[in-house]
Design an enzyme around this catalytic site. Sequence first.
Site, PDB file in Angstrom:
ATOM      1  N   TYR A  16       0.728  -1.285   0.098  1.00 28.49           N
ATOM      2  CA  TYR A  16      -0.070   0.101   0.005  1.00 28.49           C
ATOM      3  C   TYR A  16       0.871   1.177  -0.077  1.00 28.49           C
ATOM      4  O   TYR A  16       1.858   1.326   0.684  1.00 28.49           O
ATOM      5  CB  TYR A  16      -0.841   0.030   1.384  1.00 28.49           C
ATOM      6  N   GLU A  19      -0.552   4.823  -0.211  1.00 24.20           N
ATOM      7  CA  GLU A  19      -1.534   6.047  -0.463  1.00 24.20           C
ATOM      8  C   GLU A  19      -0.728   7.197  -0.081  1.00 24.20           C
ATOM      9  O   GLU A  19      -0.012   7.388   0.673  1.00 24.20           O
ATOM     10  CB  GLU A  19      -2.776   5.654   0.506  1.00 24.20           C
ATOM     11  N   ASP A  46      -8.828  14.322 -23.917  1.00 26.16           N
ATOM     12  CA  ASP A  46      -8.728  12.881 -23.800  1.00 26.16           C
ATOM     13  C   ASP A  46      -7.998  12.391 -24.971  1.00 26.16           C
ATOM     14  O   ASP A  46      -8.646  12.140 -25.867  1.00 26.16           O
ATOM     15  CB  ASP A  46     -10.123  12.414 -23.530  1.00 26.16           C
ATOM     16  N   THR A  68      -4.969   7.149 -21.613  1.00 25.08           N
ATOM     17  CA  THR A  68      -4.780   5.758 -20.975  1.00 25.08           C
ATOM     18  C   THR A  68      -3.287   5.449 -21.394  1.00 25.08           C
ATOM     19  O   THR A  68      -2.595   6.157 -22.296  1.00 25.08           O
ATOM     20  CB  THR A  68      -5.538   4.536 -21.760  1.00 25.08           C
ATOM     21  N   LYS A  80      -2.645   1.884 -25.106  1.00 25.52           N
ATOM     22  CA  LYS A  80      -3.080   1.872 -26.430  1.00 25.52           C
ATOM     23  C   LYS A  80      -1.838   2.208 -27.304  1.00 25.52           C
ATOM     24  O   LYS A  80      -0.995   1.275 -27.348  1.00 25.52           O
ATOM     25  CB  LYS A  80      -4.246   2.957 -26.863  1.00 25.52           C
ATOM     26  N   ARG A  85      -2.029  -1.638 -18.978  1.00 23.03           N
ATOM     27  CA  ARG A  85      -3.458  -1.157 -18.901  1.00 23.03           C
ATOM     28  C   ARG A  85      -3.327  -0.202 -17.852  1.00 23.03           C
ATOM     29  O   ARG A  85      -3.292  -0.557 -16.669  1.00 23.03           O
ATOM     30  CB  ARG A  85      -4.346  -2.429 -18.964  1.00 23.03           C
TER      31      ARG A  85
HETATM   32  N1  DSN Z   1     -12.791   1.287 -25.048  1.00 20.93           N
HETATM   33  C1  DSN Z   1     -11.644   2.059 -25.772  1.00 20.93           C
HETATM   34  C2  DSN Z   1     -11.737   2.034 -27.413  1.00 20.93           C
HETATM   35  O1  DSN Z   1     -11.570   0.753 -27.586  1.00 20.93           O
HETATM   36  O2  DSN Z   1     -11.639   2.748 -27.928  1.00 20.93           O
HETATM   37  C3  DSN Z   1     -11.893   3.547 -25.452  1.00 20.93           C
HETATM   38  O3  DSN Z   1     -11.878   3.516 -23.826  1.00 20.93           O
END
Ligand code: DSN
Length: 422
Positions: free
Chosen positions: A53, A55, A199, A225, A228, A234
């Site tokens: 932990y 925090e 975003d 994120t 990607k 992730r």
């Molecule tokens: N679920 C994602 C996508 O495939 O674009 C976006 O969060």
Amino acid sequence: MMNRTLAQADHEIAKIMAQELDRQKTTLMLIPSENYASRAVMEAMGSIFTNKYAEGYPKRRYYNGCEAYDALEQLAIDRAKDIFRCEHANVQVHTGSQANMAAFYCLLEKGDRILGMSVAHGGHLTHGLDRNFSGYFYEAHAYGLNPETDRLDYDGIMEVAKQVRPKLIIAGASAYPRIIDFQRFREIAEEVGAFLMADIAHIVGLVAAGSHPDPVPYCDIVTSTTHKTLRGPRGALILCPERLADRLDRAVFPGVQAGPLMQIIAAKAVAFKEAQEFGFREYQRQIIRNAQSLAQSLLEEDFTLVTGGTDNHLMLVDLRNKGITGREAANLLEAAGMCCNKNLIPGDPASPAETSGIRPGTPAVTTRGMKEPEMQLIGKWIARVIHDGRKEDGTPNETVIAEVRDQVAQLCEAFPIYEDLI
Ligand code: DSN
């Protein structure tokens, strides 16, 4: 018990994992939000850092024993700041949705007006969908695409913003194949006195590598994120100027999260280091070249692409001239070894469960080392499956599917991934 391998401890999960590894090795990952994390990233994710932990933030923890965690989180922060040329980075957010939730919590009061891209036109659930927290806790309004061009219509967005007078404008999309002009969004936000958030979950790697215009100079907050185009674990991150740093960190913890996933933060640090290394910029440029090559190949096969092509890592294929829905097409393509996702097209008459489109993308196949010649093959195979992959009664044509699946498997063998994993 503590020293057993996964195979020894749980043969059922080990078996599922082996099957999934085989799928990842032998099929083409064409979902634009997916990628292959490196072995180093996965090693950090599956490490002893899961045992603690931590925090709080580096040097300001609520738990003892955090020396290693301070060091790794600070490295992740410093590397993120370097890659994205920004003043502050929060690397604790678990997911893209939580990143957006924290950004809203930082900038807004409950019930404030927000303006984001309509999900029906390619926006994300967290940009104001009524069934999402963003539409539930805030008064959400949407802008869409120009119906003539299917591109962002900045004059139109300005008009909507003047009517709505939002406190926050959200730029960014999950299914938009063109450049986003963050400077124009800033002008709109200034005009109506709104905060601007981008975003960039989909295009994050392109932004980091300078292959897409940078939102950081124009935005109050940038969320993303990390798994990607950035090819990390992730997870997610948030960027902001120093003036918002404390507010943002408090919005993440204790605002929307408690214990950070330190093993994931370690893996983010590894991914950020990989993004600083030689080769990352070229990888991102190749993602775009590959997407444009795949798009061209599909156009040659008489497919309709929303906006006619792509500037980034994905394309949106409108299947209505092919007499097949997105769901049916994605299922046929999966059977032939090409994993795509069904997707709404702008103004789609079909439901989100059926859709009229698919959304192929190139980050993962580019990670495997594939280039334009392979994209041309993939385009031809997609066409073969969509054109000939069903019999007259609508059932799959197993001969065609098997023929393409064999060709896909041979290509995957020529571009191996995770060779030494078992
Ligand atoms: N679920 C994602 C996508 O495939 O674009 C976006 O969060």
